[in-house]
Motif scaffolding. Sequence first.
Motif, short mmCIF file in Angstrom:
data_model
loop_
_atom_site.label_atom_id
_atom_site.label_comp_id
_atom_site.label_asym_id
_atom_site.label_seq_id
_atom_site.Cartn_x
_atom_site.Cartn_y
_atom_site.Cartn_z
N GLY A 142 -36.99 -14.85 7.70
CA GLY A 142 -36.10 -13.70 7.85
C GLY A 142 -36.49 -12.61 6.86
O GLY A 142 -37.21 -12.85 5.90
N ALA A 143 -36.04 -11.43 7.14
CA ALA A 143 -36.33 -10.29 6.28
C ALA A 143 -35.35 -10.26 5.11
O ALA A 143 -34.30 -10.88 5.16
N PRO A 144 -35.68 -9.53 4.07
CA PRO A 144 -34.73 -9.38 2.96
C PRO A 144 -33.43 -8.73 3.45
O PRO A 144 -33.40 -8.03 4.45
N SER A 145 -32.37 -8.97 2.71
CA SER A 145 -31.09 -8.33 3.01
C SER A 145 -30.50 -7.82 1.70
O SER A 145 -30.87 -8.27 0.62
N ALA A 146 -29.58 -6.86 1.81
CA ALA A 146 -28.99 -6.26 0.61
C ALA A 146 -27.48 -6.12 0.80
O ALA A 146 -26.98 -5.96 1.92
N ALA A 147 -26.77 -6.19 -0.32
CA ALA A 147 -25.31 -6.04 -0.32
C ALA A 147 -24.87 -5.54 -1.70
O ALA A 147 -25.66 -5.54 -2.65
N ARG A 148 -23.62 -5.15 -1.80
CA ARG A 148 -23.09 -4.74 -3.10
C ARG A 148 -23.21 -5.88 -4.09
O ARG A 148 -23.00 -7.04 -3.74
N ASP A 149 -23.53 -5.55 -5.32
CA ASP A 149 -23.64 -6.55 -6.37
C ASP A 149 -22.23 -6.96 -6.79
O ASP A 149 -21.48 -6.13 -7.32
N PRO A 150 -21.83 -8.21 -6.58
CA PRO A 150 -20.47 -8.63 -6.93
C PRO A 150 -20.23 -8.67 -8.44
O PRO A 150 -19.08 -8.71 -8.88
N GLU A 151 -21.29 -8.65 -9.23
CA GLU A 151 -21.14 -8.75 -10.68
C GLU A 151 -21.22 -7.40 -11.39
O GLU A 151 -21.21 -7.35 -12.61
N GLY A 152 -21.36 -6.34 -10.65
CA GLY A 152 -21.49 -5.05 -11.32
C GLY A 152 -21.69 -3.93 -10.33
O GLY A 152 -21.39 -4.06 -9.15
N GLU A 153 -22.18 -2.82 -10.85
CA GLU A 153 -22.42 -1.66 -10.01
C GLU A 153 -23.76 -1.80 -9.31
O GLU A 153 -24.64 -2.53 -9.75
N GLY A 154 -23.88 -1.09 -8.24
CA GLY A 154 -25.14 -1.08 -7.52
C GLY A 154 -25.20 -2.16 -6.46
O GLY A 154 -24.18 -2.68 -5.99
N GLY A 158 -40.46 -19.55 1.48
CA GLY A 158 -40.53 -20.98 1.17
C GLY A 158 -39.35 -21.36 0.30
O GLY A 158 -38.23 -20.90 0.52
N PRO A 159 -39.60 -22.15 -0.75
CA PRO A 159 -38.50 -22.56 -1.60
C PRO A 159 -38.08 -21.48 -2.60
O PRO A 159 -37.09 -21.62 -3.30
N GLU A 160 -38.82 -20.40 -2.65
CA GLU A 160 -38.57 -19.35 -3.63
C GLU A 160 -37.60 -18.29 -3.10
O GLU A 160 -37.69 -17.87 -1.96
N THR A 161 -36.68 -17.87 -3.95
CA THR A 161 -35.76 -16.79 -3.63
C THR A 161 -36.13 -15.58 -4.45
O THR A 161 -36.35 -15.68 -5.66
N ILE A 162 -36.19 -14.45 -3.80
CA ILE A 162 -36.50 -13.18 -4.46
C ILE A 162 -35.20 -12.41 -4.61
O ILE A 162 -34.43 -12.29 -3.66
N LEU A 163 -34.93 -11.91 -5.79
CA LEU A 163 -33.76 -11.08 -6.05
C LEU A 163 -34.21 -9.74 -6.61
O LEU A 163 -35.10 -9.70 -7.46
N ALA A 164 -33.58 -8.68 -6.14
CA ALA A 164 -33.89 -7.34 -6.64
C ALA A 164 -32.58 -6.56 -6.75
O ALA A 164 -31.70 -6.70 -5.91
N ARG A 165 -32.48 -5.75 -7.78
CA ARG A 165 -31.28 -4.94 -7.97
C ARG A 165 -31.66 -3.46 -7.89
O ARG A 165 -32.78 -3.08 -8.21
N GLY A 166 -30.70 -2.66 -7.47
CA GLY A 166 -30.92 -1.23 -7.40
C GLY A 166 -29.60 -0.48 -7.42
O GLY A 166 -28.54 -1.05 -7.14
N GLN A 167 -29.66 0.79 -7.75
CA GLN A 167 -28.46 1.62 -7.77
C GLN A 167 -27.95 1.89 -6.36
O GLN A 167 -26.77 2.06 -6.15
N THR A 168 -28.88 1.92 -5.40
CA THR A 168 -28.50 2.11 -4.01
C THR A 168 -28.94 0.90 -3.19
O THR A 168 -29.83 0.14 -3.60
N LYS A 169 -28.33 0.75 -2.04
CA LYS A 169 -28.70 -0.35 -1.15
C LYS A 169 -30.16 -0.22 -0.73
O LYS A 169 -30.92 -1.19 -0.72
N ARG A 170 -30.58 0.99 -0.42
CA ARG A 170 -31.96 1.25 -0.02
C ARG A 170 -32.95 0.87 -1.13
O ARG A 170 -33.97 0.26 -0.87
N GLU A 171 -32.62 1.21 -2.35
CA GLU A 171 -33.50 0.91 -3.50
C GLU A 171 -33.64 -0.61 -3.69
O GLU A 171 -34.74 -1.12 -3.88
#
Length: 117
Positions: free
Chosen positions: A68-80, A88-101
């Motif tokens: 599946g492709a990456p997905s994005a949502a509001r950060d429940p622990e803060g802003e952005g 595979g077994p690896e999870t990628i996490l990325a944060r941004g000020q905007t959903k697009r970022e």
Amino acid sequence: MIRRLARLLREVARGLPDPERDPDLGPFCTYLRQRYGRHALDLPPEAWEEGLLALIAETIADGWDRYGAPSAARDPEGEGYIASAEVGPETILARGQTKREAYREARRAWVKRLLGG
């Protein structure tokens, strides 16, 4: 960029006694032979370009189907926003000020991992 890379790979292959036996270039040369039905060194530069583009596209499409492709949502622990993806077994996490970022950063990391980087 792909055109130059494909031409460089072709030039390297031309300097090898049997490019299909090379541990690094061999799998791509075998892919080209299977795709076009001719030895990789008998193919014109355009076939190397098309083959490299096709292999990259197949790898990304297969990864999309499998993970599946990456997905994005509001950060429940803060802003952005936070985006995630699986390879595979690896999870990628990325944060941004905007959903697009956030989504863009996760997507870059996802494609990089799919392509072996």
